[in-house]
Write a protein that holds these residues in place. Structure first.
Motif, PDB file in Angstrom:
ATOM      1  N   ARG A   4       0.831  -1.211   0.000  1.00  0.00           N
ATOM      2  CA  ARG A   4       0.000   0.000   0.000  1.00  0.00           C
ATOM      3  C   ARG A   4       0.867   1.264   0.000  1.00  0.00           C
ATOM      4  O   ARG A   4       0.540   2.257  -0.653  1.00  0.00           O
ATOM      5  N   GLY A  40      -5.385   2.197  -2.028  1.00  0.00           N
ATOM      6  CA  GLY A  40      -4.989   0.825  -2.334  1.00  0.00           C
ATOM      7  C   GLY A  40      -5.495   0.356  -3.686  1.00  0.00           C
ATOM      8  O   GLY A  40      -5.051  -0.674  -4.194  1.00  0.00           O
ATOM      9  N   ARG A  53      -6.755  -4.688  -4.304  1.00  0.00           N
ATOM     10  CA  ARG A  53      -6.327  -3.590  -3.438  1.00  0.00           C
ATOM     11  C   ARG A  53      -4.986  -3.970  -2.836  1.00  0.00           C
ATOM     12  O   ARG A  53      -4.793  -5.090  -2.372  1.00  0.00           O
ATOM     13  N   ASP A  73      -1.805  -3.761   3.248  1.00  0.00           N
ATOM     14  CA  ASP A  73      -1.138  -2.963   4.283  1.00  0.00           C
ATOM     15  C   ASP A  73      -0.111  -3.777   5.053  1.00  0.00           C
ATOM     16  O   ASP A  73       0.523  -3.260   5.972  1.00  0.00           O
TER      17      ASP A  73
END
Length: 497
Positions: A129, A324, A479, A482
């Motif tokens: 991300r 993202g 996406r 993280d």
């Protein structure tokens, strides 16, 4: 590996500095070529000052990428930086062109390691991300170098002497080396310590032969050598397939080519190479001839292109890091660039110069929307053990696209201009200055020839970006994560490097 925010900022500053050095050393030399070659008494071979650097920087990408995966990117990065600085010192002291070309080859090897390991290190110390934002910052080195390099090179050549074109790297590089040694963490190598020596040698030789074939095919005197190189590249590729099928740790792991996201990103990297680099290389010639401007004024159009690219890349990196989500940007970017090149093809002759500047800025904005983003996406799809290899392959595909695209476009322009000029006029000796000294009617005729020649070229490049739209539509939705990259499985007897 998680770094503190302060250390990460120092690391990004160091990586940006060395990436800028590598990019700048390619562009800063361009305005000094004639002076360097003239003082060394080898004007007929001056192109090798650039070609040697580019060839070395291209063919070593897969080898260095695999080495980074095996021994860790930090060691490859530091060795590459030291190599680059030593080569810069030698370049300035070169007594003849042979020494200079050899030193430039060594510089190219170092530059390849700097560019590649900068991207790999960022992939190892950030989450997927975060990566687009930092990739965009490091990627800013390229457009800035395009704008700044020729000006800096000209000033150094005019007011100092040409060796300082190379020696100016030393103080900046030493500071960057201190920062790098301090900030780059000791990242461990991968879980596959074997290195594919036969595959590396065959791959490097085959790629070198392919690039030389593409480079030389347009020269009548070198065409037989180009054909021989093309045959050699074909034989080498067949041999490489046989070697890699038996290799325990192939230099280009086949598994990375089975992932749809990686394949799409490689296709988009090819579009950037074949599309953007061809535009930047030949638009100044188009502007000088079709708009009858000076070399200085003609540089405004590619500057508008790369500035648009810079702004778009930084903005896209920031937006993707926030959300993202990334799929929209390659689709919109390739579409905008394709429409911009169609507009360039349709512009009427004699239109004010600010119009093509604005259109090419739009092409830059479209290209910048995915130029650096695809590295973050392709790295998110690869395992940690393959980060160097997949990053190297993405860079390599871009370089091959640039070499093939510029060679094809250059050949088309050369042939079409020669065919369209008035009888008795030699295209090989026609310069912008010579055209401006001709009668007004003849100037307008030549300007129209260049306008008519470049219109289908722009349409062809628009078709390249249109293929990019189709490729981008195949990019899976997703996406960016993280989470930090998972560590590789340890290998008995190996210590982190």
């Amino acid at each position: 590996m998680t770094l503190s925010r302060t250390r990460l900022r120092v690391l990004v500053a160091a990586l940006l500095s060395v990436s800028f050095l590598g990019a700048l050393d390619h562009t800063v030399v361009s305005t000094s070529l004639a002076t360097i070659a003239g003082q060394l008494g080898a004007l007929e071979h001056m192109s090798w000052i650039m070609v040697g650097y580019t060839l070395a920087a291209t063919v070593m990408l897969p080898v260095l990428g695999k080495l980074g995966d095996i021994v860790g990117p930090r060691l490859v990065f530091v060795v590459s930086l030291v190599t680059f600085l030593v080569a810069s010192l030698v370049c300035g002291f070169a007594p003849d062109l042979g020494w200079l070309i050899a030193a430039r080859v060594l510089q190219g090897l170092g530059s390849a390691g700097l560019q590649l390991m900068s991207q790999t290190i960022i992939a190892r110390v950030t989450t997927a991300r975060e990566r687009p934002r930092y990739m965009a910052i490091i990627g800013a080195a390229f457009p800035i170098a395009i704008v700044v390099g020729p000006v800096v090179g000209g000033l150094i050549t005019d007011y100092w002497s040409w060796p300082w074109v190379f020696w100016i790297n030393i103080p900046v590089g030493v500071v960057a080396l201190v920062l790098a040694v301090t900030a780059v963490p000791r990242l461990p190598g991968g879980a596959h310590p074997r290195f594919d020596v036969p595959g590396s040698l065959v791959f490097t030789a085959s790629l070198l032969a392919l690039i030389l074939a593409v480079t030389w095919i347009g020269d009548d005197a070198l065409r037989p050598a180009a054909i021989a190189c093309a045959v050699g590249a074909g034989v080498g590729i067949l041999a490489l397939v046989a070697i890699e099928r038996r290799a325990a740790a192939p230099i280009l792991p086949p598994r990375i080519l089975r992932d749809r996201t990686i394949l799409v990103c490689l296709g988009l990297s090819l579009v950037v190479g074949a599309g953007l680099f061809s535009v930047v290389a030949y638009v100044p010639t188009y502007v000088q001839m079709a708009y009858r401007t000076s070399a200085t004024v003609s540089g405004l159009v590619p500057i508008a292109t790369v500035l648009g690219m810079l702004v778009s890349s930084l903005l896209t990196g920031w937006l993707v890091s926030r959300s993202g989500r990334y799929r929209l940007y390659p689709i919109a970017g390739t579409a905008l660039a394709a429409l911009g090149l169609v507009a360039m093809a349709l512009l009427p002759a004699g239109i004010p110069l600010w119009v093509p500047m604005g259109v090419m800025a739009a092409v830059g904005i479209g290209t910048g929307a995915f130029t650096n983003l695809i590295f973050a996406v392709v790295q998110s799809a690869a395992s940690r053990d393959d980060l160097g290899a997949v990053t190297a392959t993405t860079n390599l595909v871009r370089q091959i696209g640039a070499a093939v695209g510029t060679a094809v476009v250059g050949g088309v322009i050369g042939f079409a201009v020669a065919a369209g000029l008035p009888a008795g006029m030699d295209a090989a000796t026609l310069t912008p200055a010579a055209v401006r000294s001709m009668p007004e009617a003849l100037q307008e005729q030549i300007a129209l020839v260049y306008h008519d020649v470049f219109a289908p070229v722009f349409l062809g490049l628009a078709a390249v970006y249109a293929c990019g739209v189709v490729i981008a539509l195949l990019l899976p939705s997703g996406r960016l994560s993280d989470e930090m990259p998972a560590p590789a499985a340890p290998v008995a007897g190996r210590q982190p490097v």
